[in-house]
Design an enzyme around this catalytic site. Structure first.
Site, mmCIF file in Angstrom:
data_model
loop_
_atom_site.group_PDB
_atom_site.id
_atom_site.type_symbol
_atom_site.label_atom_id
_atom_site.label_comp_id
_atom_site.label_asym_id
_atom_site.label_seq_id
_atom_site.Cartn_x
_atom_site.Cartn_y
_atom_site.Cartn_z
ATOM 1 C CB VAL A 1 156.186 165.574 67.870
ATOM 2 C CG1 VAL A 1 155.327 165.731 69.973
ATOM 3 C CG2 VAL A 1 155.022 165.142 67.549
ATOM 4 C CG ASN B 1 147.456 159.206 68.291
ATOM 5 O OD1 ASN B 1 146.413 158.976 67.407
ATOM 6 N ND2 ASN B 1 147.138 160.803 68.633
ATOM 7 C CB SER C 1 147.995 154.421 58.685
ATOM 8 O OG SER C 1 147.382 154.624 57.301
ATOM 9 C CE1 TYR D 1 149.008 160.187 58.179
ATOM 10 C CE2 TYR D 1 148.450 158.438 56.424
ATOM 11 C CZ TYR D 1 148.081 158.770 58.168
ATOM 12 O OH TYR D 1 147.976 158.496 58.447
ATOM 13 C CB ALA E 1 156.917 157.746 52.853
ATOM 14 C CB SER E 2 155.418 160.039 57.250
ATOM 15 O OG SER E 2 154.227 159.417 57.052
ATOM 16 C CE LYS E 3 150.766 157.709 59.978
ATOM 17 N NZ LYS E 3 151.031 157.916 62.047
ATOM 18 C CB ILE F 1 139.719 156.214 61.910
ATOM 19 C CG1 ILE F 1 140.853 154.955 62.485
ATOM 20 C CG2 ILE F 1 139.367 155.863 64.244
ATOM 21 C CD1 ILE F 1 139.925 153.507 62.322
HETATM 22 N N1 LIG Z 1 142.033 158.883 60.864
HETATM 23 C C1 LIG Z 1 142.291 158.193 60.479
HETATM 24 O O1 LIG Z 1 141.831 157.373 59.445
HETATM 25 C C2 LIG Z 1 143.728 157.709 60.582
HETATM 26 C C3 LIG Z 1 144.189 156.203 60.004
HETATM 27 C C4 LIG Z 1 145.168 155.484 59.697
HETATM 28 C C5 LIG Z 1 146.314 155.887 61.314
HETATM 29 N N2 LIG Z 1 145.161 157.817 61.434
HETATM 30 C C6 LIG Z 1 146.776 157.801 62.484
HETATM 31 O O2 LIG Z 1 146.030 158.349 63.992
HETATM 32 C C7 LIG Z 1 147.185 159.683 64.236
HETATM 33 C C8 LIG Z 1 145.997 160.217 64.890
HETATM 34 O O3 LIG Z 1 144.783 160.416 63.854
HETATM 35 P P1 LIG Z 1 143.433 161.145 64.021
HETATM 36 O O4 LIG Z 1 142.912 160.956 62.519
HETATM 37 O O5 LIG Z 1 143.517 161.131 65.553
HETATM 38 O O6 LIG Z 1 144.480 163.165 64.451
HETATM 39 P P2 LIG Z 1 143.988 163.984 64.935
HETATM 40 O O7 LIG Z 1 144.518 165.006 63.094
HETATM 41 O O8 LIG Z 1 142.609 164.154 64.982
HETATM 42 O O9 LIG Z 1 144.386 164.063 65.695
HETATM 43 C C9 LIG Z 1 145.870 164.090 65.658
HETATM 44 C C10 LIG Z 1 146.529 165.077 67.012
HETATM 45 O O10 LIG Z 1 148.222 165.461 66.378
HETATM 46 C C11 LIG Z 1 148.092 166.855 67.235
HETATM 47 N N3 LIG Z 1 149.048 166.775 65.751
HETATM 48 C C12 LIG Z 1 149.237 167.615 65.095
HETATM 49 N N4 LIG Z 1 151.566 167.680 64.591
HETATM 50 C C13 LIG Z 1 151.650 167.827 65.701
HETATM 51 C C14 LIG Z 1 153.052 168.061 66.400
HETATM 52 N N5 LIG Z 1 153.974 168.360 65.829
HETATM 53 N N6 LIG Z 1 153.072 167.598 67.740
HETATM 54 C C15 LIG Z 1 152.193 167.575 68.594
HETATM 55 N N7 LIG Z 1 150.948 167.282 68.337
HETATM 56 C C16 LIG Z 1 150.829 167.316 67.356
HETATM 57 C C17 LIG Z 1 147.007 167.146 66.765
HETATM 58 O O11 LIG Z 1 147.290 169.033 66.892
HETATM 59 C C18 LIG Z 1 145.878 166.703 67.079
HETATM 60 O O12 LIG Z 1 145.471 166.704 68.120
HETATM 61 C C19 LIG Z 1 147.286 159.451 63.488
HETATM 62 O O13 LIG Z 1 149.062 159.461 63.946
HETATM 63 C C20 LIG Z 1 147.894 159.242 61.682
HETATM 64 O O14 LIG Z 1 148.468 159.337 61.371
HETATM 65 C C21 LIG Z 1 144.706 157.868 61.514
#
Ligand SMILES: NC(=O)c1ccc[n+]([C@@H]2O[C@H](COP(=O)([O-])OP(=O)(O)OC[C@H]3O[C@@H](n4cnc5c(N)ncnc54)[C@H](O)[C@@H]3O)[C@@H](O)[C@H]2O)c1
Length: 255
Positions: free
Chosen positions: A63, A89, A143, A157, A159-161, A190
């Site tokens: 992406v 996502n 996040s 991270y 700053a990005s969010k 999560i």
């Molecule tokens: N897990 C947590 O505690 C948490 C908390 C708050 C926010 N988030 C956010 O939720 C979202 C999902 O996170 P998750 O916990 O399921 O993580 P995860 O690592 O299990 O899944 C993230 C997915 O994104 C894909 N990805 C990474 N870079 C990519 C790219 N350049 N192009 C396309 N796909 C790409 C990865 O291959 C992976 O399948 C993320 O944006 C994360 O920052 C997660």
């Protein structure tokens, strides 16, 4: 069904929350475009959906890459003729991301490229199609760390969010008059590979996070996806520019 025939692009569909989202959206009737960096991950997410009786197609795309984000959107339109939901996502949280004082420039730029440029590019290519349809729902995953300071920092991270939250508001104002709503979700910690792969190596960091949460546990992917289903569906037709903080109460905890 709450998402009958809604064409939904889900980025990061091979990971924790994305994979759950693909499955749950399809169960509500959505036609899901599963996007992930490798063909294997995108294909396996789509195969999960199809195996459960849902409709899905897969596209491998990074992406953060202009040409690949464009291809992802073109694939959705070529396959299903429209885009109802863009679910941004995909995200990364590398181990090398600490405080600004000890995070290298490459790590900073990589996080910004995926977490911010990735959202920008998805929107850049999907919004024109949504405007043509005069309808669409964009869901950006931010996040809880975007709205809190943290003494164990991951500054790139965070700053990005924060950028995702700001961009969400700007898009919400620009495009709602033409039928396209934009909202964000700020999940708390999560149970997905992103968090667990890291915490499994650091029991102290795990306990620190659990102690801060009034519910005493981490969230489950489906507890976030339920909010995304609301934002994707017509039930949220007057919800625009909102940031749904779903975190078990971590962000309202003083002591
Ligand atoms: N897990 C947590 O505690 C948490 C908390 C708050 C926010 N988030 C956010 O939720 C979202 C999902 O996170 P998750 O916990 O399921 O993580 P995860 O690592 O299990 O899944 C993230 C997915 O994104 C894909 N990805 C990474 N870079 C990519 C790219 N350049 N192009 C396309 N796909 C790409 C990865 O291959 C992976 O399948 C993320 O944006 C994360 O920052 C997660």
């Amino acid at each position: 069904m709450r998402l009958e025939d809604k064409v939904t692009i889900i980025t990061g569909a091979g990971g924790g929350m994305g994979r759950t989202a693909a499955r749950m959206f399809a169960a509500e009737g959505a036609r899901v475009v599963c996007v992930d960096v490798t063909e294997e991950m995108a294909d396996s997410a789509a195969a999960d959906v199809i195996g459960a009786g849902g409709q899905a197609t897969a596209v491998a795309a990074d992406v953060s890459r202009d040409d690949q984000a464009k291809r992802m959107v073109e694939h959705a339109v070529a396959t299903y003729g429209r885009i109802d939901v863009l679910y941004n996502n995909a995200g990364i949280m590398p181990a090398a991301d600490h405080s600004v004082t000890d995070t290298d420039v490459e790590t900073w730029d990589k996080v910004m490229a995926v977490n911010v440029r990735g959202v920008y590019l998805g929107c850049k290519y999907a919004i024109p199609k949504m405007l043509e349809q005069e309808s669409g729902s964009i869901i950006n995953i931010a996040s809880f760390v975007a709205i809190l300071g943290c003494s164990v920092p991951q500054d790139a991270y965070t700053a990005s969010k924060g950028a995702v939250l700001a961009l969400t508001k700007s898009l919400a104002v620009q495009f709602a008059p033409r039928g396209v709503r934009t909202n964000s979700i700020s999940p708390g910690p999560i149970e997905t590979p992103m968090l667990m792969d890291w915490l499994v190596k650091d029991e102290e960091a795990k306990q620190l996070r659990l102690a801060r949460n009034p519910t005493g546990r981490f969230g489950k992917p489906e507890e976030i996806v339920l909010a995304a289903i609301y934002l994707a569906s017509d039930e949220s037709r007057w919800t625009n520019g909102a940031n749904l903080v779903i975190d078990g109460g971590i962000t309202v905890n003083y002591f």
